[in-house]
Design a protein around this motif. Structure first.
Motif, PDB file in Angstrom:
ATOM      1  N   PRO A   1       0.816  -1.232   0.000  1.00  0.00           N
ATOM      2  CA  PRO A   1       0.000   0.000   0.000  1.00  0.00           C
ATOM      3  C   PRO A   1       0.848   1.280   0.000  1.00  0.00           C
TER       4      PRO A   1
ATOM      5  N   ASN B   1       0.355   4.092  -1.509  1.00  0.00           N
ATOM      6  CA  ASN B   1      -0.452   5.303  -1.317  1.00  0.00           C
ATOM      7  C   ASN B   1      -0.662   5.599   0.156  1.00  0.00           C
ATOM      8  N   HIS B   2      -0.889   4.562   0.934  1.00  0.00           N
ATOM      9  CA  HIS B   2      -1.108   4.761   2.368  1.00  0.00           C
ATOM     10  C   HIS B   2       0.170   5.201   3.081  1.00  0.00           C
TER      11      HIS B   2
ATOM     12  N   HIS C   1      -9.447   7.471  -1.341  1.00  0.00           N
ATOM     13  CA  HIS C   1      -9.496   7.017  -2.729  1.00  0.00           C
ATOM     14  C   HIS C   1     -10.617   7.683  -3.511  1.00  0.00           C
TER      15      HIS C   1
END
Length: 103
Positions: free
Chosen positions: A11, A13-14, A63
């Motif tokens: 992940p 993006n996280h 998102h």
């Protein structure tokens, strides 16, 4: 079980969102504690940092751009922002101009 490679990917993006959120928060904290600029400029800059924090949260954690189909959630978000602006602006208006009248 139907899982694709995107569901099992790391992940990123996280992780990037978390690091950006921490960096923006620490930057605001440092500016307040170090008294780097005047009060009015400091408040304005903290509001800008808060807006950047909102953008980071929306795009990297919630998102907002990932869902296919109609963009009803964007319309709902815009309506929520309109309501928030109206409440904050109305509160500031009342606190500024409507203080001492006895009805």
């Amino acid at each position: 079980m139907n899982t694709n490679a995107a569901d099992r990917a790391f992940p990123w993006n996280h992780i990037v969102g978390f690091v950006l959120s921490i960096a923006l928060t620490l930057l605001a904290l440092w500016m307040v504690q170090a008294h780097v600029i005047g009060f009015t400029a400091l408040v304005s800059l903290i509001l800008v940092l808060a807006a950047l924090q909102i953008v980071v949260q929306l795009f990297l954690f919630m998102h907002i751009r990932d869902s296919p189909g109609p963009r009803y959630h964007i319309v709902a978000l815009a309506l929520g922002l309109l309501f928030t602006f109206a409440i904050v602006a109305g509160s500031i208006w009342i606190m500024t101009f409507g203080g001492n009248q006895a009805y």
